[in-house]
Motif scaffolding. Sequence first.
Motif, PDB file in Angstrom:
ATOM      1  N   SER A  74      27.854 -15.500  61.533  1.00 23.52           N
ATOM      2  CA  SER A  74      27.031 -16.697  61.755  1.00 23.52           C
ATOM      3  C   SER A  74      25.545 -16.430  61.550  1.00 23.52           C
ATOM      4  CB  SER A  74      27.262 -17.245  63.165  1.00 23.52           C
ATOM      5  OG  SER A  74      26.819 -16.312  64.142  1.00 23.52           O
ATOM      6  N   THR A  75      25.140 -15.160  61.557  1.00 21.91           N
ATOM      7  CA  THR A  75      23.726 -14.815  61.398  1.00 21.91           C
ATOM      8  C   THR A  75      23.322 -14.595  59.937  1.00 21.91           C
ATOM      9  OG1 THR A  75      24.245 -12.480  61.725  1.00 21.91           O
ATOM     10  CG2 THR A  75      23.628 -13.754  63.685  1.00 21.91           C
ATOM     11  N   PHE A  89      14.940 -17.775  62.029  1.00 24.71           N
ATOM     12  CA  PHE A  89      15.853 -17.062  62.926  1.00 24.71           C
ATOM     13  C   PHE A  89      15.386 -15.633  63.221  1.00 24.71           C
ATOM     14  CE2 PHE A  89      20.019 -14.685  63.352  1.00 24.71           C
ATOM     15  CZ  PHE A  89      20.287 -15.108  64.650  1.00 24.71           C
ATOM     16  N   ARG A  94      23.422 -23.607  61.292  1.00 24.63           N
ATOM     17  CA  ARG A  94      22.257 -22.814  61.694  1.00 24.63           C
ATOM     18  C   ARG A  94      22.699 -21.497  62.337  1.00 24.63           C
ATOM     19  NH1 ARG A  94      19.784 -27.986  63.801  1.00 24.63           N
ATOM     20  NH2 ARG A  94      18.662 -28.777  61.983  1.00 24.63           N
ATOM     21  N   HIS A 117      23.100 -18.287  64.730  1.00 29.57           N
ATOM     22  CA  HIS A 117      23.039 -18.145  66.188  1.00 29.57           C
ATOM     23  C   HIS A 117      23.645 -16.800  66.597  1.00 29.57           C
ATOM     24  CE1 HIS A 117      26.941 -20.113  65.284  1.00 29.57           C
ATOM     25  NE2 HIS A 117      27.394 -19.339  66.261  1.00 29.57           N
TER      26      HIS A 117
END
Length: 203
Positions: free
Chosen positions: A8-9, A170, A201, A203
């Motif tokens: 997810s990153t 981020f 996005r 997270h």
Amino acid sequence: MMQLYYASTSAYVRKVMVTAHCLGLLDEITLLASAAHPIERDERIASINPLAKVPALRTETDLCLYDSRVICEYLNARAQGNLLPAHGESRWVSLARQALGDGLIDAALLARYEFSARPAEKQWPGWADAQLKKVSAALGEIERQVVGFNTLPDDIGLIAIGCALGYLDFRFAGMNWRKQHPLTAAWFAIFDAHPAMAATRPH
């Protein structure tokens, strides 16, 4: 079902997920857990991608695809989409913008890895600074071009640039890139609110 090794990153994974979202392919993809790392190799990912990097996709016919550029083009072809113009100057503009976004991500990743993955006694601040100069130059070029950007994620070049800017938010929140690039900031505020971007996005 297609299988996608996922993090997810990762801005590159996000690019694939935004593409899948825009093409209506999310329900055809199973997300597989992974732990991609520049030092510690994840052999699960290596079963699809010998480089052990995400994103890595396996199709129903056991075709293994990597990196994000190849996967996005495959998904676009599979869905008979128009995220990559088929021919003409618009195709080269789109691909060049994708290279600009991907290059920004590459440089930001190398700067981050210098301090997050390398032991303190082996870190080279000059290397990180050189990568961040590339980030700055890429932002300058985006600011120059942004007046011609659509505010919808309907082009792979814009998706790549949007994911790159999201990665800066981020991982480099203190950079405050918006201050020196107001036109890009205004564009991104609209672009990043699109459901495909909002749902992916990091997270």
